[in-house]
Motif scaffolding. Sequence first.
Motif, PDB file in Angstrom:
ATOM      1  N   ALA A   1      -4.919  -1.669  11.188  1.00  0.00           N
ATOM      2  CA  ALA A   1      -6.055  -0.937  11.761  1.00  0.00           C
ATOM      3  C   ALA A   1      -7.360  -1.654  11.445  1.00  0.00           C
ATOM      4  O   ALA A   1      -8.261  -1.759  12.288  1.00  0.00           O
ATOM      5  N   ALA A   2      -7.472  -2.185  10.225  1.00  0.00           N
ATOM      6  CA  ALA A   2      -8.675  -2.948   9.847  1.00  0.00           C
ATOM      7  C   ALA A   2      -8.810  -4.191  10.724  1.00  0.00           C
ATOM      8  O   ALA A   2      -9.914  -4.546  11.165  1.00  0.00           O
ATOM      9  N   ARG A   3      -7.695  -4.859  10.990  1.00  0.00           N
ATOM     10  CA  ARG A   3      -7.728  -6.039  11.855  1.00  0.00           C
ATOM     11  C   ARG A   3      -8.169  -5.660  13.271  1.00  0.00           C
ATOM     12  O   ARG A   3      -8.967  -6.370  13.904  1.00  0.00           O
ATOM     13  N   ALA A   4      -7.654  -4.525  13.774  1.00  0.00           N
ATOM     14  CA  ALA A   4      -8.047  -4.060  15.110  1.00  0.00           C
ATOM     15  C   ALA A   4      -9.541  -3.769  15.164  1.00  0.00           C
ATOM     16  O   ALA A   4     -10.214  -4.067  16.157  1.00  0.00           O
TER      17      ALA A   4
ATOM     18  N   ASN B   1     -11.418  -7.011  15.406  1.00  0.00           N
ATOM     19  CA  ASN B   1     -11.298  -7.532  16.772  1.00  0.00           C
ATOM     20  C   ASN B   1     -12.362  -6.948  17.686  1.00  0.00           C
ATOM     21  O   ASN B   1     -12.904  -7.631  18.556  1.00  0.00           O
ATOM     22  N   MET B   2     -12.664  -5.659  17.509  1.00  0.00           N
ATOM     23  CA  MET B   2     -13.585  -4.960  18.401  1.00  0.00           C
ATOM     24  C   MET B   2     -15.019  -4.901  17.867  1.00  0.00           C
ATOM     25  O   MET B   2     -15.904  -4.357  18.510  1.00  0.00           O
TER      26      MET B   2
ATOM     27  N   MET C   1      -1.444  -7.656   6.511  1.00  0.00           N
ATOM     28  CA  MET C   1      -1.586  -7.229   7.906  1.00  0.00           C
ATOM     29  C   MET C   1      -3.039  -7.296   8.372  1.00  0.00           C
ATOM     30  O   MET C   1      -3.314  -7.433   9.559  1.00  0.00           O
ATOM     31  N   ALA C   2      -3.972  -7.193   7.437  1.00  0.00           N
ATOM     32  CA  ALA C   2      -5.391  -7.266   7.812  1.00  0.00           C
ATOM     33  C   ALA C   2      -5.786  -8.681   8.234  1.00  0.00           C
ATOM     34  O   ALA C   2      -6.712  -8.868   9.028  1.00  0.00           O
ATOM     35  N   VAL C   3      -5.098  -9.699   7.701  1.00  0.00           N
ATOM     36  CA  VAL C   3      -5.388 -11.117   7.981  1.00  0.00           C
ATOM     37  C   VAL C   3      -6.872 -11.387   7.693  1.00  0.00           C
ATOM     38  O   VAL C   3      -7.313 -11.219   6.563  1.00  0.00           O
ATOM     39  N   HIS C   4      -7.667 -11.731   8.674  1.00  0.00           N
ATOM     40  CA  HIS C   4      -9.070 -12.085   8.449  1.00  0.00           C
ATOM     41  C   HIS C   4      -9.963 -10.863   8.203  1.00  0.00           C
ATOM     42  O   HIS C   4     -11.146 -11.020   7.910  1.00  0.00           O
ATOM     43  N   ALA C   5      -9.399  -9.651   8.312  1.00  0.00           N
ATOM     44  CA  ALA C   5     -10.176  -8.430   8.059  1.00  0.00           C
ATOM     45  C   ALA C   5      -9.993  -7.934   6.625  1.00  0.00           C
ATOM     46  O   ALA C   5     -10.279  -6.778   6.324  1.00  0.00           O
ATOM     47  N   ALA C   6      -9.536  -8.800   5.743  1.00  0.00           N
ATOM     48  CA  ALA C   6      -9.304  -8.390   4.357  1.00  0.00           C
ATOM     49  C   ALA C   6     -10.593  -7.908   3.692  1.00  0.00           C
ATOM     50  O   ALA C   6     -10.580  -6.930   2.933  1.00  0.00           O
ATOM     51  N   ASP C   7     -11.713  -8.564   3.963  1.00  0.00           N
ATOM     52  CA  ASP C   7     -12.986  -8.130   3.372  1.00  0.00           C
ATOM     53  C   ASP C   7     -13.384  -6.760   3.896  1.00  0.00           C
ATOM     54  O   ASP C   7     -13.925  -5.929   3.158  1.00  0.00           O
TER      55      ASP C   7
ATOM     56  N   TYR D   1     -12.115  -0.279  21.647  1.00  0.00           N
ATOM     57  CA  TYR D   1     -12.435  -1.075  22.838  1.00  0.00           C
ATOM     58  C   TYR D   1     -13.160  -0.226  23.873  1.00  0.00           C
ATOM     59  O   TYR D   1     -14.159  -0.659  24.460  1.00  0.00           O
ATOM     60  N   GLU D   2     -12.663   0.991  24.101  1.00  0.00           N
ATOM     61  CA  GLU D   2     -13.272   1.869  25.100  1.00  0.00           C
ATOM     62  C   GLU D   2     -14.741   2.124  24.804  1.00  0.00           C
ATOM     63  O   GLU D   2     -15.570   2.212  25.709  1.00  0.00           O
TER      64      GLU D   2
END
Length: 250
Positions: free
Chosen positions: A19-22, A25-26, A48-54, A149-150
């Motif tokens: 969810a953090a990664r999503a 992304n947005m 699962m966060a990958v680059h959204a770890a921070d 996104y919406e």
Amino acid sequence: MNLAVVLVSPKTPGNIGAAARAMLNMGARDLRIVAPRCYVLDPQALAMAVHAADLLRSARVYPTLREALADRDVSVGTSARIRADLPAPRHPSQVRPLVRAASAPALVFGPEETGLINSDLEQCQVTVRVPTGDYASLNLAQAVLLVCYEFLQAQDEAPAYDRKTATREEMEAMYGHLHETMQLIGYTDAVRARHTLRLWRAMLDRALMSSAESRLFRGFLRQVTWKVEDAAKRGTVSGRQATEQDAPGE
């Protein structure tokens, strides 16, 4: 846009991280987690966060949804089901102008197994449903990605509203005050109170009250309370006077 994403009682670390990664992304960065059932910074979540770890590390954890929404002026719940006594979910595009105009909006997502319960949705002004096929259950991260996104895709649209609405804490305090007043004057009882208050919530949330208007409404409630209590005191005094007058003299 100052958009917060609120995850209520998530169960799986991987879903929190995804969810953090999503969110990243947005372009959303304010993650709030209510009563998590797992360790938010579990290695699986970070993987699962990958680059959204921070972003994940900066997430704030709250014991209740009310506290997580206290500083928000618009809160949008998510649900795929029709609930009794609650407004039906709307298409995200219909709610976009409201979110776009808010100073501090929040998107609220429920637990993986059940979604948001009625008491959670009561704290949201509006509920949205992502259009799907017959199978409407989305993974938590998928739901976060689609709903963000919406709303975030519309940042260049002109806002449909031009005034700041009251925070959710101001509105929740007002609803608590309204509940007390309804019981005081006998407008409702313990059995019907929840249903009655849901109807009032739906109506008053549509008004998008400002802070000043919520204070005005509470001023009215205080006056009602004062009048009822004053009348009760006067009635007690009159009753005592009548008793004293009717009592036989010595």
